[in-house]
Write a protein that holds these residues in place. Structure first.
Motif, PDB file in Angstrom:
ATOM      1  N   GLY A 232     -34.796  30.327  49.895  1.00 48.23           N
ATOM      2  CA  GLY A 232     -36.016  30.609  49.154  1.00 48.23           C
ATOM      3  C   GLY A 232     -36.491  29.435  48.327  1.00 48.23           C
ATOM      4  N   VAL A 233     -37.388  29.754  47.378  1.00 50.06           N
ATOM      5  CA  VAL A 233     -37.986  28.755  46.490  1.00 50.06           C
ATOM      6  C   VAL A 233     -37.207  28.746  45.178  1.00 50.06           C
ATOM      7  CG1 VAL A 233     -40.080  28.035  45.277  1.00 50.06           C
ATOM      8  CG2 VAL A 233     -40.252  29.132  47.523  1.00 50.06           C
ATOM      9  N   ALA A 234     -36.887  27.546  44.689  1.00 48.32           N
ATOM     10  CA  ALA A 234     -36.106  27.416  43.463  1.00 48.32           C
ATOM     11  C   ALA A 234     -36.840  26.548  42.449  1.00 48.32           C
ATOM     12  CB  ALA A 234     -34.738  26.806  43.763  1.00 48.32           C
ATOM     13  N   LEU A 235     -36.691  26.897  41.171  1.00 41.42           N
ATOM     14  CA  LEU A 235     -37.171  26.073  40.072  1.00 41.42           C
ATOM     15  C   LEU A 235     -35.971  25.278  39.566  1.00 41.42           C
ATOM     16  CD1 LEU A 235     -39.256  25.209  37.933  1.00 41.42           C
ATOM     17  CD2 LEU A 235     -38.651  27.260  36.626  1.00 41.42           C
ATOM     18  N   LEU A 236     -36.017  23.949  39.727  1.00 45.48           N
ATOM     19  CA  LEU A 236     -34.841  23.121  39.459  1.00 45.48           C
ATOM     20  C   LEU A 236     -35.148  22.010  38.460  1.00 45.48           C
ATOM     21  CD1 LEU A 236     -33.583  22.616  43.125  1.00 45.48           C
ATOM     22  CD2 LEU A 236     -32.779  24.310  41.456  1.00 45.48           C
ATOM     23  N   PRO A 237     -34.181  21.679  37.594  1.00 46.82           N
ATOM     24  CA  PRO A 237     -34.324  20.484  36.751  1.00 46.82           C
ATOM     25  C   PRO A 237     -34.459  19.264  37.656  1.00 46.82           C
ATOM     26  CG  PRO A 237     -32.452  21.828  36.054  1.00 46.82           C
ATOM     27  CD  PRO A 237     -32.904  22.372  37.374  1.00 46.82           C
ATOM     28  N   TYR A 238     -35.359  18.354  37.276  1.00 43.76           N
ATOM     29  CA  TYR A 238     -35.648  17.257  38.184  1.00 43.76           C
ATOM     30  C   TYR A 238     -34.506  16.246  38.287  1.00 43.76           C
ATOM     31  CZ  TYR A 238     -38.374  14.065  40.976  1.00 43.76           C
ATOM     32  OH  TYR A 238     -38.815  13.284  42.004  1.00 43.76           O
ATOM     33  N   ASP A 239     -33.651  16.174  37.262  1.00 41.73           N
ATOM     34  CA  ASP A 239     -32.517  15.254  37.361  1.00 41.73           C
ATOM     35  C   ASP A 239     -31.570  15.665  38.478  1.00 41.73           C
ATOM     36  OD1 ASP A 239     -31.987  17.462  35.425  1.00 41.73           O
ATOM     37  OD2 ASP A 239     -29.964  16.638  35.437  1.00 41.73           O
ATOM     38  N   ILE A 240     -31.558  16.954  38.808  1.00 42.10           N
ATOM     39  CA  ILE A 240     -30.733  17.459  39.907  1.00 42.10           C
ATOM     40  C   ILE A 240     -31.517  17.434  41.226  1.00 42.10           C
ATOM     41  CG2 ILE A 240     -29.540  19.502  40.811  1.00 42.10           C
ATOM     42  CD1 ILE A 240     -28.938  20.265  37.905  1.00 42.10           C
ATOM     43  N   ALA A 241     -32.772  17.857  41.173  1.00 43.55           N
ATOM     44  CA  ALA A 241     -33.548  18.024  42.408  1.00 43.55           C
ATOM     45  C   ALA A 241     -33.886  16.700  43.075  1.00 43.55           C
ATOM     46  CB  ALA A 241     -34.835  18.779  42.093  1.00 43.55           C
ATOM     47  N   ARG A 242     -34.068  15.632  42.318  1.00 47.44           N
ATOM     48  CA  ARG A 242     -34.601  14.392  42.894  1.00 47.44           C
ATOM     49  C   ARG A 242     -33.696  13.824  43.997  1.00 47.44           C
ATOM     50  NH1 ARG A 242     -33.903   9.985  37.966  1.00 47.44           N
ATOM     51  NH2 ARG A 242     -31.734  10.472  37.441  1.00 47.44           N
ATOM     52  N   LYS A 243     -32.388  14.002  43.852  1.00 46.92           N
ATOM     53  CA  LYS A 243     -31.443  13.509  44.867  1.00 46.92           C
ATOM     54  C   LYS A 243     -31.700  14.199  46.207  1.00 46.92           C
ATOM     55  CE  LYS A 243     -26.452  13.541  45.920  1.00 46.92           C
ATOM     56  NZ  LYS A 243     -26.484  14.493  47.042  1.00 46.92           N
ATOM     57  N   TYR A 244     -31.875  15.515  46.173  1.00 52.52           N
ATOM     58  CA  TYR A 244     -32.054  16.281  47.401  1.00 52.52           C
ATOM     59  C   TYR A 244     -33.449  16.090  47.983  1.00 52.52           C
ATOM     60  CZ  TYR A 244     -27.780  18.276  45.609  1.00 52.52           C
ATOM     61  OH  TYR A 244     -26.510  18.426  45.122  1.00 52.52           O
ATOM     62  N   ILE A 245     -34.424  15.835  47.115  1.00 54.62           N
ATOM     63  CA  ILE A 245     -35.772  15.523  47.601  1.00 54.62           C
ATOM     64  C   ILE A 245     -35.762  14.183  48.331  1.00 54.62           C
ATOM     65  CG2 ILE A 245     -38.120  14.945  46.875  1.00 54.62           C
ATOM     66  CD1 ILE A 245     -37.765  16.984  44.593  1.00 54.62           C
ATOM     67  N   LYS A 246     -35.071  13.217  47.767  1.00 54.22           N
ATOM     68  CA  LYS A 246     -34.973  11.903  48.392  1.00 54.22           C
ATOM     69  C   LYS A 246     -34.287  11.984  49.749  1.00 54.22           C
ATOM     70  CE  LYS A 246     -33.460   7.163  47.443  1.00 54.22           C
ATOM     71  NZ  LYS A 246     -32.796   6.253  46.453  1.00 54.22           N
ATOM     72  N   GLU A 247     -33.309  12.873  49.860  1.00 54.04           N
ATOM     73  CA  GLU A 247     -32.574  13.050  51.128  1.00 54.04           C
ATOM     74  C   GLU A 247     -33.316  13.961  52.095  1.00 54.04           C
ATOM     75  OE1 GLU A 247     -28.844  14.573  49.794  1.00 54.04           O
ATOM     76  OE2 GLU A 247     -28.129  12.639  49.049  1.00 54.04           O
ATOM     77  N   ASN A 248     -34.474  14.503  51.672  1.00 56.68           N
ATOM     78  CA  ASN A 248     -35.310  15.373  52.506  1.00 56.68           C
ATOM     79  C   ASN A 248     -34.638  16.686  52.877  1.00 56.68           C
ATOM     80  OD1 ASN A 248     -37.566  13.578  52.649  1.00 56.68           O
ATOM     81  ND2 ASN A 248     -36.433  12.347  54.150  1.00 56.68           N
ATOM     82  N   VAL A 249     -33.658  17.108  52.091  1.00 54.11           N
ATOM     83  CA  VAL A 249     -33.078  18.434  52.330  1.00 54.11           C
ATOM     84  C   VAL A 249     -33.800  19.484  51.494  1.00 54.11           C
ATOM     85  CG1 VAL A 249     -30.818  17.583  53.023  1.00 54.11           C
ATOM     86  CG2 VAL A 249     -31.258  18.050  50.602  1.00 54.11           C
ATOM     87  N   LEU A 250     -34.556  19.031  50.494  1.00 54.96           N
ATOM     88  CA  LEU A 250     -35.458  19.902  49.745  1.00 54.96           C
ATOM     89  C   LEU A 250     -36.830  19.237  49.700  1.00 54.96           C
ATOM     90  CD1 LEU A 250     -33.337  21.129  46.683  1.00 54.96           C
ATOM     91  CD2 LEU A 250     -34.002  22.454  48.706  1.00 54.96           C
ATOM     92  N   VAL A 251     -37.867  20.075  49.650  1.00 50.08           N
ATOM     93  CA  VAL A 251     -39.244  19.593  49.623  1.00 50.08           C
ATOM     94  C   VAL A 251     -39.950  20.192  48.405  1.00 50.08           C
ATOM     95  CG1 VAL A 251     -41.443  19.563  50.856  1.00 50.08           C
ATOM     96  CG2 VAL A 251     -39.284  19.452  52.129  1.00 50.08           C
ATOM     97  N   PRO A 252     -40.654  19.382  47.610  1.00 51.00           N
ATOM     98  CA  PRO A 252     -41.407  19.943  46.480  1.00 51.00           C
ATOM     99  C   PRO A 252     -42.541  20.840  46.968  1.00 51.00           C
ATOM    100  CG  PRO A 252     -41.170  17.556  46.283  1.00 51.00           C
ATOM    101  CD  PRO A 252     -40.764  17.914  47.677  1.00 51.00           C
ATOM    102  N   VAL A 253     -42.763  21.922  46.257  1.00 48.95           N
ATOM    103  CA  VAL A 253     -43.916  22.783  46.536  1.00 48.95           C
ATOM    104  C   VAL A 253     -44.728  22.939  45.255  1.00 48.95           C
ATOM    105  CG1 VAL A 253     -42.751  23.999  48.402  1.00 48.95           C
ATOM    106  CG2 VAL A 253     -42.615  24.908  46.084  1.00 48.95           C
ATOM    107  N   LEU A 254     -46.009  23.229  45.435  1.00 50.75           N
ATOM    108  CA  LEU A 254     -46.938  23.354  44.299  1.00 50.75           C
ATOM    109  C   LEU A 254     -46.860  22.123  43.399  1.00 50.75           C
ATOM    110  CD1 LEU A 254     -46.482  27.145  43.397  1.00 50.75           C
ATOM    111  CD2 LEU A 254     -48.460  26.073  44.482  1.00 50.75           C
ATOM    112  N   GLY A 255     -46.785  20.956  44.053  1.00 53.54           N
ATOM    113  CA  GLY A 255     -46.652  19.714  43.295  1.00 53.54           C
ATOM    114  C   GLY A 255     -47.894  19.329  42.523  1.00 53.54           C
ATOM    115  N   ASN A 256     -49.019  19.988  42.763  1.00 55.78           N
ATOM    116  CA  ASN A 256     -50.225  19.713  41.991  1.00 55.78           C
ATOM    117  C   ASN A 256     -50.275  20.517  40.698  1.00 55.78           C
ATOM    118  OD1 ASN A 256     -50.417  21.940  43.701  1.00 55.78           O
ATOM    119  ND2 ASN A 256     -52.657  21.898  43.710  1.00 55.78           N
TER     120      ASN A 256
END
Length: 310
Positions: free
Chosen positions: A232-256
């Motif tokens: 599902g969709v998760a609300l994550l602290p960015y210090d944790i999420a950025r690693k997985y976003i960089k690895e493309n295993v997670l994708v930001p949503v509603l980034g606007n």
């Protein structure tokens, strides 16, 4: 009278509401602690504590004195820590409590560097997403996300950490990507036990969405794992999420949309003056974490990393 020692005794009695517990903490006799407080009262010509057979509490004058005495001890701690850094190797044990996810990322990196520089230091980390009682659990430093730190404690701001909404590519392939905050009502949201209402901001618009889903958990690392697994969709602290976003295993949503950041504080009691190494570590992380960590938002809905200097 050794006024610094007397002040230490008074501060411990004030925090612990007990002459006996303060004496045990300071390694003194109850009589010595009692005499220290009496000498302070004589020096100030004010009664600082109400004493009964069952309870010790601050007088109005004692409440005001406590704030000033804590500042005195805090300044003394800074001077002693600096002296230790200049003249000798730091040594001792620091007990730290920190949110679980933060402990596994930024804190462990800082601790590893600090220990490498100071071989005589030992650090005990108590990872928990709940607030610890610093007195009862004998915590030296609590790292806490909050915009309203406890006024009864000393709090030093470290940095702001943003948050972002994420989901796995797999989940977004199987489900239509949310385009507005209200779309989240139709998605399986992975909810932290402490926050089931997500607030998203764009311009002057503030959207609050009470979310729900198949998982509610008090551990952000478990939520991360569930999001990576496509739950599902998760609300994550960015210090944790950025690693997985960089690895493309997670994708930001509603980034606007923007999610308000949280201030990270180092919270501690005035008794930190007993350990110069505690002050040295606080100074170390304050210098190391001087940049905010937030995702930049763009109107095309994407999110990119940036850092703002505090």
């Amino acid at each position: 009278m050794d006024r610094i020692t007397a002040i230490k005794s008074f501060v411990e009695v004030a925090h612990l509401s007990s002459f006996t517990k303060a004496a045990e903490k300071l390694g003194l006799s109850r009589l010595q602690v009692s005499r220290h407080v009496q000498e302070l009262e004589q020096w100030l010509k004010q009664r600082l504590l109400h004493r009964t057979t069952r309870k010790v509490s601050l007088t109005q004058q004692g409440d005001k004195a406590l704030i000033r005495f804590e500042r005195i001890l805090d300044e003394a701690s800074a001077l002693i820590a600096q002296s230790y850094q200049d003249k000798t190797e730091l040594a001792g044990t620091i007990r730290i409590t920190s949110p679980i996810g933060f402990s596994q990322t930024m804190l462990i990196e800082a601790v590893s560097q600090f220990i490498a520089q100071h071989k005589g230091v030992k650090i005990d980390i108590h990872a928990s997403d709940s607030f610890s009682n610093l007195v009862e659990e004998r915590i030296d430093i609590a790292l806490r996300y909050t915009n309203t730190p406890d006024e009864s404690l000393i709090a030093r701001p470290l940095m702001k950490i943003g948050a972002c909404l994420c989901a796995s590519p797999q989940y977004l392939t199987e489900q239509s990507e949310p385009m507005t905050p209200t779309d989240l009502l139709n998605h399986n949201c992975l909810v932290h036990l402490a926050n089931d209402t997500w607030q998203l901001v764009r311009g002057d618009e503030v959207h609050e969405v009470k979310v729900s889903g198949s998982l509610v958990c008090n551990d952000v690392t478990t939520i991360v794992a569930a999001a990576i697994n496509g739950s599902g969709v998760a609300l994550l602290p960015y210090d944790i999420a950025r690693k997985y976003i960089k690895e493309n295993v997670l994708v930001p949503v509603l980034g606007n949309y923007h999610i308000n950041s949280s201030q990270l504080w180092a919270v501690y009691l005035s008794r930190s003056y007993q350990l110069p190494v505690v002050r040295a570590f606080i100074d170390f992380i304050a210098d190391m974490w001087q940049d905010d960590i937030e995702p930049a938002t763009y109107t095309d809905g994407t999110a990119r990393t940036h850092s703002n200097s505090s």
